[in-house]
Design a protein around this motif. Structure first.
Motif, short mmCIF file in Angstrom:
data_model
loop_
_atom_site.label_atom_id
_atom_site.label_comp_id
_atom_site.label_asym_id
_atom_site.label_seq_id
_atom_site.Cartn_x
_atom_site.Cartn_y
_atom_site.Cartn_z
N MET A 1 0.76 -1.31 -0.08
CA MET A 1 0.23 0.07 -0.48
C MET A 1 0.85 1.52 0.16
SD MET A 1 -2.99 1.27 2.30
CE MET A 1 -3.62 1.94 3.23
N ALA A 2 0.75 1.92 -0.62
CA ALA A 2 1.55 3.43 -0.72
C ALA A 2 1.12 4.58 0.59
CB ALA A 2 0.95 4.43 -2.12
N ASN A 3 2.12 4.55 0.43
CA ASN A 3 1.75 6.17 1.68
C ASN A 3 2.04 7.65 0.72
OD1 ASN A 3 2.60 7.42 3.53
ND2 ASN A 3 5.25 7.28 4.07
N THR A 4 0.57 7.69 1.74
CA THR A 4 0.19 8.64 1.01
C THR A 4 -0.13 10.08 1.77
OG1 THR A 4 -1.76 7.96 1.26
CG2 THR A 4 -1.39 7.76 -0.82
N SER A 5 0.60 9.52 2.99
CA SER A 5 0.13 10.52 3.95
C SER A 5 1.42 11.06 4.45
CB SER A 5 0.10 9.86 5.62
OG SER A 5 -0.38 10.75 6.25
N SER A 6 1.81 12.52 4.59
CA SER A 6 2.70 13.32 5.26
C SER A 6 3.53 13.25 6.59
CB SER A 6 2.95 14.86 5.26
OG SER A 6 1.60 15.05 5.18
N ASN A 7 2.22 12.40 7.09
CA ASN A 7 1.85 11.99 8.79
C ASN A 7 3.22 10.66 9.53
OD1 ASN A 7 1.29 14.61 9.54
ND2 ASN A 7 -0.99 13.59 9.61
N ILE A 8 3.16 10.04 7.95
CA ILE A 8 4.07 8.88 8.20
C ILE A 8 4.91 9.00 8.41
CG2 ILE A 8 4.29 6.69 7.38
CD1 ILE A 8 1.54 6.18 6.69
N VAL A 9 6.34 9.35 9.89
CA VAL A 9 7.64 9.44 9.20
C VAL A 9 8.65 8.51 9.07
CG1 VAL A 9 7.11 11.07 10.71
CG2 VAL A 9 7.70 9.13 11.82
N PHE A 10 7.96 7.01 9.30
CA PHE A 10 9.37 5.61 9.02
C PHE A 10 7.67 4.62 8.55
CE2 PHE A 10 10.81 1.96 9.81
CZ PHE A 10 12.15 1.48 8.87
N ASP A 11 8.73 3.83 7.65
CA ASP A 11 7.45 2.26 7.80
C ASP A 11 8.28 1.86 6.82
OD1 ASP A 11 7.16 4.27 4.82
OD2 ASP A 11 5.40 3.26 5.02
N ASP A 12 8.43 0.31 6.90
CA ASP A 12 9.03 -0.80 6.83
C ASP A 12 7.86 -1.88 6.32
OD1 ASP A 12 11.06 -2.29 4.86
OD2 ASP A 12 12.55 -1.37 5.75
N ILE A 13 8.43 -2.89 6.40
CA ILE A 13 8.26 -4.77 6.73
C ILE A 13 9.36 -5.18 7.30
CG2 ILE A 13 7.61 -6.75 5.78
CD1 ILE A 13 6.54 -5.01 3.42
N PHE A 14 9.23 -5.95 8.84
CA PHE A 14 9.55 -6.33 9.40
C PHE A 14 9.70 -8.15 9.47
CE2 PHE A 14 10.82 -1.83 10.86
CZ PHE A 14 11.68 -1.93 10.91
N THR A 15 10.89 -8.43 9.70
CA THR A 15 10.66 -10.24 9.65
C THR A 15 11.45 -10.24 11.32
OG1 THR A 15 10.88 -10.36 8.19
CG2 THR A 15 11.13 -12.82 9.25
N ILE A 16 10.20 -11.56 12.56
CA ILE A 16 10.80 -11.10 13.62
C ILE A 16 11.84 -12.15 13.82
CG2 ILE A 16 10.00 -12.71 15.94
CD1 ILE A 16 7.07 -10.85 15.03
N ASN A 17 13.06 -11.94 14.05
CA ASN A 17 14.13 -12.84 14.14
C ASN A 17 14.24 -13.80 15.75
OD1 ASN A 17 15.70 -11.11 15.45
ND2 ASN A 17 16.67 -10.02 13.38
N ALA A 18 13.76 -12.96 17.10
CA ALA A 18 13.67 -13.50 18.34
C ALA A 18 12.06 -12.85 18.29
CB ALA A 18 15.02 -13.19 18.56
N ILE A 19 11.76 -13.83 20.06
CA ILE A 19 10.78 -12.97 20.81
C ILE A 19 11.69 -13.84 22.47
CG2 ILE A 19 8.70 -13.45 21.72
CD1 ILE A 19 8.12 -13.34 19.07
N ASP A 20 11.75 -12.98 22.98
CA ASP A 20 12.17 -12.39 24.08
C ASP A 20 12.97 -13.38 24.54
OD1 ASP A 20 9.61 -11.54 25.38
OD2 ASP A 20 8.26 -13.84 25.42
N LYS A 21 14.16 -13.56 23.70
CA LYS A 21 15.60 -14.32 23.64
C LYS A 21 16.05 -14.09 25.14
CE LYS A 21 18.08 -10.64 20.99
NZ LYS A 21 19.33 -11.16 20.24
N GLU A 22 15.92 -12.97 26.01
CA GLU A 22 16.16 -12.64 27.11
C GLU A 22 15.57 -13.36 28.65
OE1 GLU A 22 17.12 -8.71 26.85
OE2 GLU A 22 19.32 -8.41 25.62
N GLY A 23 14.63 -14.26 27.78
CA GLY A 23 13.80 -14.64 29.47
C GLY A 23 11.85 -13.08 29.21
N LYS A 24 11.31 -13.72 29.96
CA LYS A 24 10.37 -12.85 29.79
C LYS A 24 10.04 -12.43 31.40
CE LYS A 24 5.82 -13.72 28.24
NZ LYS A 24 5.97 -12.22 28.00
N LYS A 25 9.97 -11.30 31.01
CA LYS A 25 9.73 -10.51 32.18
C LYS A 25 8.85 -9.62 32.46
CE LYS A 25 14.78 -8.40 30.84
NZ LYS A 25 14.97 -9.62 30.96
N PHE A 26 8.13 -9.75 31.96
CA PHE A 26 5.72 -8.93 32.33
C PHE A 26 5.64 -9.71 31.97
CE2 PHE A 26 9.15 -5.66 31.97
CZ PHE A 26 9.31 -5.62 33.89
#
Length: 159
Positions: A1-26
């Motif tokens: 989807m094209a970025n049509t808003s000047s209010n968006i200051v950053f956008d990208d697609i991320f791939t998760i390479n780890a979750i809670d790798k230092e353990g669960k804290k909360f």
């Protein structure tokens, strides 16, 4: 989807390479680590996994915005009653008021950019807090020129 808003200051697609790798804290909070496809950025993000469950290896779109308004920054000139116009532009959980960028995303947080670190002349890290849930975004300063220290920011995520 094209970025049509000047209010968006950053956008990208991320791939998760780890979750809670230092353990669960909360309870109900996980910390994900991801890498972006387009801008070669590294992301660390605390999020509520009950509201927005994510898995290792999954990809998601992330945007940072200065406002949820689709039309860009609100103008100084207002037509009609100033109070009514002000209320019209506020997002409200009861569904009243103006709808904006949040309609296009599944998970939204509001916070503040509180710190910038320079790793090298080219690489910087922006830090934001969303009510205690933290984010760090590291990469070329060229992709973060619109992220301003001290400014409020919206984090928007969708799968």
């Amino acid at each position: 989807m094209a970025n049509t808003s000047s209010n968006i200051v950053f956008d990208d697609i991320f791939t998760i390479n780890a979750i809670d790798k230092e353990g669960k804290k909360f309870d109900r909070v996980s910390r994900l680590y991801g890498h972006s496809k387009n801008y070669d950025m590294d992301l660390t993000l605390d999020y509520n996994f009950e509201l927005f469950p994510l898995r290792n290896g999954e990809s998601f779109a992330l945007a940072l915005a200065s406002s949820l308004d689709r039309e860009g920054a609100p103008s100084a000139a207002t037509d009609g009653d100033e109070e009514t116009d002000k209320d019209h532009h506020k997002w409200r959980p009861d569904g009243k008021g103006k709808h904006g960028l949040e309609e296009d995303y599944e998970y939204v947080m509001y916070g503040k950019v509180y710190k910038f670190d320079s790793g090298t002349a080219e690489i910087v890290t922006a830090y934001a807090s969303f009510g205690g849930l933290l984010m760090s975004l590291t990469g070329s300063f060229r992709h973060m020129t619109s992220i301003v220290l001290g400014d409020p920011i919206y984090l928007l995520v969708r799968k």
